[in-house]
Write an enzyme that holds these catalytic residues in place. Structure first.
Site, PDB file in Angstrom:
ATOM      1  N   TYR A  81      -0.456  -0.329   9.935  1.00  0.00           N
ATOM      2  CA  TYR A  81      -0.764  -0.792   8.568  1.00  0.00           C
ATOM      3  C   TYR A  81       0.398  -0.486   7.612  1.00  0.00           C
ATOM      4  O   TYR A  81       0.815  -1.338   6.824  1.00  0.00           O
ATOM      5  CB  TYR A  81      -2.049  -0.085   8.137  1.00  0.00           C
ATOM      6  CG  TYR A  81      -2.558  -0.404   6.751  1.00  0.00           C
ATOM      7  CD1 TYR A  81      -3.189  -1.613   6.481  1.00  0.00           C
ATOM      8  CD2 TYR A  81      -2.441   0.541   5.723  1.00  0.00           C
ATOM      9  CE1 TYR A  81      -3.687  -1.873   5.210  1.00  0.00           C
ATOM     10  CE2 TYR A  81      -2.935   0.280   4.463  1.00  0.00           C
ATOM     11  CZ  TYR A  81      -3.556  -0.933   4.207  1.00  0.00           C
ATOM     12  OH  TYR A  81      -4.055  -1.192   2.953  1.00  0.00           O
ATOM     13  N   SER A 111       0.831  -1.208   0.000  1.00  0.00           N
ATOM     14  CA  SER A 111       0.000   0.000   0.000  1.00  0.00           C
ATOM     15  C   SER A 111       0.862   1.253   0.000  1.00  0.00           C
ATOM     16  O   SER A 111       1.935   1.281   0.617  1.00  0.00           O
ATOM     17  CB  SER A 111      -0.893   0.005   1.244  1.00  0.00           C
ATOM     18  OG  SER A 111      -1.506   1.270   1.376  1.00  0.00           O
ATOM     19  N   LYS A 118       2.579  -3.188   5.556  1.00  0.00           N
ATOM     20  CA  LYS A 118       2.538  -3.198   4.087  1.00  0.00           C
ATOM     21  C   LYS A 118       3.937  -3.079   3.497  1.00  0.00           C
ATOM     22  O   LYS A 118       4.193  -3.555   2.392  1.00  0.00           O
ATOM     23  CB  LYS A 118       1.632  -2.074   3.575  1.00  0.00           C
ATOM     24  CG  LYS A 118       0.148  -2.354   3.795  1.00  0.00           C
ATOM     25  CD  LYS A 118      -0.253  -3.693   3.230  1.00  0.00           C
ATOM     26  CE  LYS A 118      -1.707  -3.854   2.913  1.00  0.00           C
ATOM     27  NZ  LYS A 118      -2.050  -5.229   2.491  1.00  0.00           N
TER      28      LYS A 118
HETATM   29  P1  NAD Z   1     -11.998  -5.352   2.081  1.00  0.00           P
HETATM   30  O1  NAD Z   1     -12.230  -5.087   3.517  1.00  0.00           O
HETATM   31  O2  NAD Z   1     -13.142  -5.184   1.147  1.00  0.00           O
HETATM   32  O3  NAD Z   1     -11.414  -6.816   1.861  1.00  0.00           O
HETATM   33  C1  NAD Z   1     -10.517  -7.405   2.744  1.00  0.00           C
HETATM   34  C2  NAD Z   1     -10.930  -8.853   2.898  1.00  0.00           C
HETATM   35  O4  NAD Z   1      -9.954  -9.517   3.720  1.00  0.00           O
HETATM   36  C3  NAD Z   1     -12.277  -9.010   3.591  1.00  0.00           C
HETATM   37  O5  NAD Z   1     -13.134  -9.814   2.815  1.00  0.00           O
HETATM   38  C4  NAD Z   1     -11.930  -9.653   4.929  1.00  0.00           C
HETATM   39  O6  NAD Z   1     -12.947 -10.527   5.405  1.00  0.00           O
HETATM   40  C5  NAD Z   1     -10.664 -10.392   4.583  1.00  0.00           C
HETATM   41  N1  NAD Z   1      -9.865 -10.698   5.774  1.00  0.00           N
HETATM   42  C6  NAD Z   1      -9.676  -9.915   6.861  1.00  0.00           C
HETATM   43  N2  NAD Z   1      -8.934 -10.546   7.774  1.00  0.00           N
HETATM   44  C7  NAD Z   1      -8.640 -11.775   7.256  1.00  0.00           C
HETATM   45  C8  NAD Z   1      -7.915 -12.879   7.738  1.00  0.00           C
HETATM   46  N3  NAD Z   1      -7.324 -12.861   8.943  1.00  0.00           N
HETATM   47  N4  NAD Z   1      -7.809 -13.972   6.950  1.00  0.00           N
HETATM   48  C9  NAD Z   1      -8.392 -14.010   5.712  1.00  0.00           C
HETATM   49  N5  NAD Z   1      -9.122 -12.984   5.223  1.00  0.00           N
HETATM   50  C10 NAD Z   1      -9.236 -11.877   5.993  1.00  0.00           C
HETATM   51  O7  NAD Z   1     -10.783  -4.401   1.655  1.00  0.00           O
HETATM   52  P2  NAD Z   1     -10.042  -4.210   0.237  1.00  0.00           P
HETATM   53  O8  NAD Z   1      -9.970  -2.762   0.012  1.00  0.00           O
HETATM   54  O9  NAD Z   1     -10.614  -5.094  -0.787  1.00  0.00           O
HETATM   55  O10 NAD Z   1      -8.556  -4.683   0.621  1.00  0.00           O
HETATM   56  C11 NAD Z   1      -7.922  -5.800   0.036  1.00  0.00           C
HETATM   57  C12 NAD Z   1      -6.420  -5.653   0.240  1.00  0.00           C
HETATM   58  O11 NAD Z   1      -5.935  -4.505  -0.487  1.00  0.00           O
HETATM   59  C13 NAD Z   1      -6.008  -5.442   1.680  1.00  0.00           C
HETATM   60  O12 NAD Z   1      -4.788  -6.098   1.940  1.00  0.00           O
HETATM   61  C14 NAD Z   1      -5.802  -3.948   1.761  1.00  0.00           C
HETATM   62  O13 NAD Z   1      -4.934  -3.580   2.808  1.00  0.00           O
HETATM   63  C15 NAD Z   1      -5.197  -3.692   0.398  1.00  0.00           C
HETATM   64  N6  NAD Z   1      -5.283  -2.308  -0.054  1.00  0.00           N
HETATM   65  C16 NAD Z   1      -6.469  -1.779  -0.407  1.00  0.00           C
HETATM   66  C17 NAD Z   1      -6.516  -0.483  -0.870  1.00  0.00           C
HETATM   67  C18 NAD Z   1      -7.779   0.142  -1.337  1.00  0.00           C
HETATM   68  O14 NAD Z   1      -7.730   1.290  -1.841  1.00  0.00           O
HETATM   69  N7  NAD Z   1      -8.922  -0.520  -1.226  1.00  0.00           N
HETATM   70  C19 NAD Z   1      -5.343   0.291  -0.915  1.00  0.00           C
HETATM   71  C20 NAD Z   1      -4.138  -0.287  -0.556  1.00  0.00           C
HETATM   72  C21 NAD Z   1      -4.133  -1.600  -0.144  1.00  0.00           C
END
Ligand code: NAD
Length: 303
Positions: A165, A152, A169
């Site tokens: 976080y 991230s 990351k």
């Molecule tokens: P989201 O909350 O929609 O999805 C995250 C998923 O991870 C959820 O379905 C949750 O149930 C699952 N999860 C949580 N803890 C878990 C565990 N211990 N074991 C297995 N699954 C688990 O969020 P997202 O935005 O889709 O994020 C997905 C990834 O992308 C994450 O790693 C997040 O940090 C990263 N990310 C997202 C963004 C963004 O802009 N959305 C930016 C940078 C990084």
């Protein structure tokens, strides 16, 4: 020719919602058999519901694909092992692992408990490590594997209130930087995706007028490419957002070179700070600082 994953087995962690769900749907739509891993739960990692993974499995099957659910958490080694075992027990192999699972427990560092710091690292950093560790011997034995970790910008450039976080990351970037060397001769390629998308995790953080363009499904083609056998990139970070895709790299400035045979004072650092910091001649950073060896050679300090 279309890019296909027929005969390939992929795991997507955290595939019940947001980005992971889209990664799983895309891989399955191109022929991959997919382990849809998700224990359910809220953005802060509390609670859980099997229905979250089940729904994505049902969607994939309804579209004619193959998928199986795993409700295990990535955050403990034994349960992460069970996610990998699900792929092996169901289909006998594992070709691609997408470590996507994630949570947030944002707070200014001053107010952040160590418990929240540790738990976020447990999910993002160790959750990735546990899954990669369990997949590693299988991919080595197959002499084939594609691993995508999820980093991230909050780590790369920082973001207020995300010390736990951001650190986690960045840890996964360090992991792939090293494993790209160790996996090379086994045809295991590891890359990081740095996504930005409108999901439940970011809906309160992103500007509302950007939301319609930052669809999570626009990140997935990059992730799917990194899962494919034709992808020869390794140890690289790719940013993806709103249908924009780019590579992220560290750079090092030209800097200054003093003679290492002579003392260097604090004042010399102060007086040369502008040159040290000047990025106008910066080059990609590959570990050795710029052309330091050449410079020492010119000074006659090394042969
Ligand atoms: P989201 O909350 O929609 O999805 C995250 C998923 O991870 C959820 O379905 C949750 O149930 C699952 N999860 C949580 N803890 C878990 C565990 N211990 N074991 C297995 N699954 C688990 O969020 P997202 O935005 O889709 O994020 C997905 C990834 O992308 C994450 O790693 C997040 O940090 C990263 N990310 C997202 C963004 C963004 O802009 N959305 C930016 C940078 C990084």
């Amino acid at each position: 020719m279309d890019i296909r994953f027929d005969g390939r087995v992929a795991i997507v962690t955290g595939a019940g919602t947001g980005l992971g769900r889209q990664h799983a749907l895309l891989l399955a739509s191109r022929g991959a058999k997919v382990v849809v891993n998700d224990p359910g739960g809220s953005v802060d990692g509390t609670g859980g519901a099997a229905t979250v993974a089940d729904k994505v499995v049902a969607e994939i099957k309804a579209a004619g694909g193959e998928a199986v659910a795993s409700y295990a958490s990535v955050a403990e080694a034994a349960s992460a092992q069970s996610i990998i075992d699900t792929a092996i027990n169901t289909w006998g192999r594992l070709d691609a692992l997408v470590c996507n699972a994630g949570i947030l427990r944002d707070k200014a560092f001053n107010n952040m408990t160590l418990e929240d710091y540790e738990f976020v690292n447990q999910v993002h950093h160790f959750g990735t490590v546990y899954c990669v560790k369990a997949a590693w011997p299988i991919m080595r034995k197959q002499t084939f594997g594609r691993i995508v970790v999820t980093t991230s910008g909050s780590g790369t450039v920082g973001n207020f209130g995300q010390a736990n976080y951001g650190a986690a990351k960045m840890a996964v970037n360090g992991l792939i930087n090293v494993l790209r060397f160790e996996g090379a001769k086994y045809n295991i390629r590891l890359n990081a995706i740095s996504p930005s998308a409108y999901t439940r995790m970011t809906e309160s953080l992103l500007p509302p007028d950007m939301a319609p363009w930052m669809k999570p499904e626009l990140v997935s083609p990059m992730v799917a490419w990194l899962c494919h056998e034709d992808c020869d990139q390794t140890g690289e970070i790719f940013a993806a957002t709103a249908a924009g895709y780019a590579r992220v790299q560290y750079f090092v400035s030209e800097g200054v070179q003093f003679d290492p045979a002579k003392p260097v004072s604090i004042e010399m650092i102060r007086d040369n700070l502008d040159r040290i910091r000047d990025l106008s001649q910066a080059k990609p950073y590959f570990g050795m600082m710029g052309n330091v060896v050449e410079k020492l050679r010119e000074m006659g300090r090394v042969k």
